[in-house]
Write an enzyme that holds these catalytic residues in place. Structure first.
Site: not given
Ligand code: NVA
Length: 367
Positions: A108, A196, A245, A247, A351
């Site tokens: 991040d 981020d 995020h 990923d 992550c």
């Molecule tokens: N928004 C994402 C975070 C991914 C690292 C999720 O919780 O699916």
């Protein structure tokens, strides 16, 4: 000795050197304008903040240490950050918040682009000082690698002007959240550059950046001016009520292949660049779990938050049976690694790491 230490242009070329986070001293931060929405109304985490239970920190560290062992055995060099006492308040001329969070998810905070590592702007007040945990490492890389470019994005002030207040009214339904995502109406304003690092997907000459709750449009403009020779693409995933995020949403496995969260599909008009260049976008397998572990902010889709070691090898969380099977079918050699105890500390296997060195150069995959 002066030598090349930092080089990485994507998430799939052979990984040789990586940073793996540590869970020590991690805290649940107090609510703040950017984060309050992430705690469901009926959650036991509601209103709770302070150091995370010690036994959970120890369990997470066991799994993080095991990941280090797996990587080391495969010849990947691993560095670790130096955690701060995260239970200290953050006080600046513009805001005050009761504690920091963690340095478990380095992905991040640190964005590696070629021989440069950028300390991301970050958009949560509780994460304002997180980059300090990585300073000893970056300082060493700077001393030893004459080509290492050490950068920091403009530090945001994170004053009240940076957030829409009462954006997360408790009465907002899931449907309303989805409407807001579709309308690109997020909690952050365009007052200043906010991003981020984990919202940026690096694919050689192209950066695909998720516009969402943690990254705004001004950040995209900053990237465009910073890298005039690269192509910057804003991407959105309308099915995601909490776009934070990229990923666990859109994950490249090798040149030509990406897995996409089937609940958060990339819209048609944004798929064109991949399709035109012969890339396949495959729906990711269903997660094996129906709930995230306790005290976890992330969704069950950490199932697809994998760490690619090279074009044929990937580390996947050991209990994610469907994702393991899908990787196998996609022609990857899969290394299962237990990691669910670390999820609550900021995410999954991708992550929990940040690239230092991958073989390869800056390729143009989308000419
Ligand atoms: N928004 C994402 C975070 C991914 C690292 C999720 O919780 O699916």
């Amino acid at each position: 000795m002066m030598t090349k230490i930092v080089n990485s242009w994507n998430d799939f070329d052979p990984l040789k050197h990586v940073i793996v986070g540590r869970a020590d001293h991690s805290c649940i931060p107090p609510e703040e304008p950017a984060t309050s929405e992430k705690v469901p109304i009926d959650s036991t985490m509601r209103g709770m903040w302070g150091p995370r239970p010690l036994e959970t920190v120890e369990k997470a560290n066991i799994q993080l240490d095991n990941l280090v062992k797996v990587l080391t055995e495969r010849g990947v060099k691993v560095d670790r950050p130096e955690p701060l006492q995260w239970n200290q308040p953050v006080i600046t001329p513009d805001f005050r918040t009761g504690s920091m969070m963690t340095c478990m998810p380095p992905r991040d905070t640190l964005l590696t682009i070629g021989s440069e590592i950028i300390e991301a702007a970050m958009s949560f007040r509780c994460r304002f000082w997180e980059y300090l945990a990585f300073r000893p490492l970056l300082s060493r890389y700077f001393n030893e690698d004459p080509e290492f470019l050490w950068s920091q994005a403009p530090r945001p002030r994170l004053s009240d002007k940076s957030y829409k207040h009462n954006y997360y009214d408790e009465r907002i339904s899931l449907e309303e959240r989805l409407v807001r995502t579709a309308n690109k109406d997020f909690v952050t304003t365009e007052e200043e550059i906010l991003f981020d690092a984990a919202d940026v997907m690096r694919v050689g000459k192209d950066l695909f950046i998720q516009h969402g709750l943690t990254t705004n449009r001004k950040a995209m403009e900053w990237f465009k001016r910073k890298y005039p020779d690269m192509r910057i693409h804003a991407v959105n995933f309308p099915g995601d009520p909490y776009p934070i995020h990229i990923d666990a949403t859109f994950v490249p496995l090798r040149p030509g292949l990406i897995i996409n969260n089937p609940h958060r599909r990339l819209p048609k008009e944004q798929r064109v660049i991949f399709e035109k260049n012969g890339w396949e976008i495959v729906d990711a397998a269903q997660p094996a779990h129906t709930e995230p572990p306790p005290l976890c902010y992330s969704s069950v889709w950490l199932s697809m938050n994998c760490l690619v070691l090279d074009h044929k090898t990937v580390i996947v969380e050991a209990s994610e049976v469907h994702q393991l099977e899908q990787m196998d079918k996609l022609g990857m050699n899969v290394i299962p690694v237990a990691f669910r105890d670390a999820y609550a500390f900021g995410g999954g296997l991708h992550c929990a790491t940040a690239d230092v060195y991958r073989e390869g150069t800056c390729q143009d995959y989308f000419p």
